[in-house]
Design a protein around this motif. Sequence first.
Motif, PDB file in Angstrom:
ATOM      1  N   ILE A 222     -64.229  35.376  76.273  1.00 54.52           N
ATOM      2  CA  ILE A 222     -62.789  35.382  76.012  1.00 54.52           C
ATOM      3  C   ILE A 222     -62.346  36.811  75.721  1.00 54.52           C
ATOM      4  O   ILE A 222     -62.885  37.479  74.843  1.00 54.52           O
ATOM      5  CB  ILE A 222     -62.437  34.443  74.844  1.00 54.52           C
ATOM      6  N   GLY A 223     -61.369  37.268  76.489  1.00 56.41           N
ATOM      7  CA  GLY A 223     -60.860  38.622  76.328  1.00 56.41           C
ATOM      8  C   GLY A 223     -59.788  38.703  75.253  1.00 56.41           C
ATOM      9  O   GLY A 223     -59.213  37.694  74.830  1.00 56.41           O
TER      10      GLY A 223
ATOM     11  N   GLY B 251     -69.059  45.060  72.779  1.00 56.79           N
ATOM     12  CA  GLY B 251     -69.156  44.450  74.105  1.00 56.79           C
ATOM     13  C   GLY B 251     -68.155  43.343  74.355  1.00 56.79           C
ATOM     14  O   GLY B 251     -68.327  42.534  75.276  1.00 56.79           O
ATOM     15  N   VAL B 252     -67.088  43.311  73.570  1.00 56.44           N
ATOM     16  CA  VAL B 252     -66.019  42.328  73.784  1.00 56.44           C
ATOM     17  C   VAL B 252     -65.136  42.809  74.927  1.00 56.44           C
ATOM     18  O   VAL B 252     -64.862  44.009  75.058  1.00 56.44           O
ATOM     19  CB  VAL B 252     -65.169  42.163  72.498  1.00 56.44           C
ATOM     20  N   ARG B 253     -64.696  41.895  75.775  1.00 52.84           N
ATOM     21  CA  ARG B 253     -63.706  42.247  76.812  1.00 52.84           C
ATOM     22  C   ARG B 253     -62.350  42.447  76.135  1.00 52.84           C
ATOM     23  O   ARG B 253     -61.874  41.561  75.423  1.00 52.84           O
ATOM     24  CB  ARG B 253     -63.593  41.157  77.870  1.00 52.84           C
ATOM     25  N   TRP B 254     -61.719  43.588  76.353  1.00 55.74           N
ATOM     26  CA  TRP B 254     -60.473  43.858  75.655  1.00 55.74           C
ATOM     27  C   TRP B 254     -59.628  44.835  76.463  1.00 55.74           C
ATOM     28  O   TRP B 254     -60.112  45.528  77.357  1.00 55.74           O
ATOM     29  CB  TRP B 254     -60.742  44.451  74.264  1.00 55.74           C
ATOM     30  N   CYS B 255     -58.358  44.874  76.148  1.00 54.10           N
ATOM     31  CA  CYS B 255     -57.478  45.926  76.636  1.00 54.10           C
ATOM     32  C   CYS B 255     -56.519  46.266  75.513  1.00 54.10           C
ATOM     33  O   CYS B 255     -56.469  45.570  74.489  1.00 54.10           O
ATOM     34  CB  CYS B 255     -56.730  45.505  77.899  1.00 54.10           C
ATOM     35  N   LEU B 256     -55.770  47.330  75.685  1.00 58.21           N
ATOM     36  CA  LEU B 256     -54.866  47.788  74.637  1.00 58.21           C
ATOM     37  C   LEU B 256     -53.423  47.664  75.096  1.00 58.21           C
ATOM     38  O   LEU B 256     -53.090  48.005  76.243  1.00 58.21           O
ATOM     39  CB  LEU B 256     -55.179  49.242  74.277  1.00 58.21           C
ATOM     40  N   ALA B 257     -52.579  47.181  74.211  1.00 53.32           N
ATOM     41  CA  ALA B 257     -51.149  47.043  74.494  1.00 53.32           C
ATOM     42  C   ALA B 257     -50.374  47.561  73.287  1.00 53.32           C
ATOM     43  O   ALA B 257     -50.959  48.030  72.305  1.00 53.32           O
ATOM     44  CB  ALA B 257     -50.807  45.574  74.768  1.00 53.32           C
ATOM     45  N   THR B 258     -49.062  47.469  73.348  1.00 54.55           N
ATOM     46  CA  THR B 258     -48.235  47.774  72.184  1.00 54.55           C
ATOM     47  C   THR B 258     -47.999  46.482  71.412  1.00 54.55           C
ATOM     48  O   THR B 258     -48.499  45.420  71.781  1.00 54.55           O
ATOM     49  CB  THR B 258     -46.898  48.389  72.614  1.00 54.55           C
ATOM     50  N   GLY B 259     -47.185  46.567  70.357  1.00 58.21           N
ATOM     51  CA  GLY B 259     -46.934  45.387  69.527  1.00 58.21           C
ATOM     52  C   GLY B 259     -46.248  44.263  70.262  1.00 58.21           C
ATOM     53  O   GLY B 259     -46.442  43.086  69.939  1.00 58.21           O
TER      54      GLY B 259
END
Length: 449
Positions: free
Chosen positions: A296-297, A328-336
């Motif tokens: 789960i990302g 090693g977690v699937r992730w990305c970065l966004a704003t609030g």
Amino acid sequence: MRHFNGVLAALALSGHALAQDLGIKAPPQDKIVFIFNAEIHPVAGEVIENGYITFEDGRITDVGRGGGPSFAPGTELELIDAGGKRVYPGLIGANTLTGLVEVNSVRATQDYSETGDIAPEVRAAVAVNPDSTIIPVTRKNGILTVGVLPMGGLIPGRASVIRMDGWTWEDLAVKDAAGLMVNWPSLRTISARWMTRSDSDQLEQARTRLRAIDDAFDAAAAYVAAREADPTLAEDLRWEAVRPVLAGEVPVFIRATEMEQIQSAVSWAVRRKLKAVIVGGHDAHLCAELLKKHDIGVIVTGTHRMPKRADSPYDEPFVLPRILEEQGVRWCLATGGGSFDAAHERNLPYHAATAVAFGLSEEAAIRAITLSAAELLGVGDRLGSLEVGKAATLIITDGSPLEVHTRVERAFIDGREISLENKQTALERKYREKYRQIRPAPAGNGSEQ
């Protein structure tokens, strides 16, 4: 009173009308574009020095090092000498309300929340204003694609992925139904002075809201089973919207920030055999093994925020991306992603820069706002990296997008060169001219002091 109400309505409408971008949208690509003498940052591979990239009909056709391919005589080409500048895929804002809100103080410009708690049939893209002045301002900083995630209620509708240029919402839509939004109830009680409900009342409310989410998915599953058994049954748009989620074709995007929320949401998704993506994830590092176990990302909603608790380390939000990367977690970065963040979506690369300042590698930071974001939004097969066959959505810059002083010099969406003019660039020219005109005259010209 009637006259007063009419004046208020006129003011609201005039504010909405003034908040319209007057720029002309880009026409389709009509010739091969060949960018050479560039530093190519494909994201999916190593940096290519002295590189080139070509694209035709909106798709990348070649990426490489050196002089590039040969073209048949008479081929209509647009040659762009990058002069050693950098080429990146267009940045992707994974959690926005772009086009759904313009001026927070004007209700007529807000369209991000539907009436009622359960509205899965809603598609965010349909409500997006293609002429929002926020779009070109955001685009100026290299953000060429965004996920638009509706808010409000328990199931506020379906997330959409849009490109940042187009005449209509259909032109904007990359994927109009990218997944279903679910706002997971908080499972912690609040004991602040302003809270008037008891702990037991708060927990009961949370259980009631969880049951409402479960009941909606039960009803959708029952509807799908009934329709499969008898196709003549009347179509229900609400539950038809849930069908792709139940079939595993698109994910359910679950807003959850606290550890208990994330654990509960993941358990629920696993029990129902749903693909899930966590949006928020401030405590995701505390649930890393659970997230990895079920693949789960997490869309991490910003680094420019305060720590969650009074006793938390000051750098808690700054180090979270590095920790998730190391885990090693699937992730990305966004704003609030809230309504007040919409006008500041252009600051997305600086959220990533903050993570770099606190230990994340620059390569991982760039990936977090390009390819990783595309993958979690379900468009990684066409966006997020510079690879043959993918959309020619890219930027040419004079430095790293993470640096505040870097300028995005040219931008392309699906091969179409996009104007980087916007309200802010017009204001810059206006006031530079103003102060040029009022500059004090040289001394000794006989003018009165």
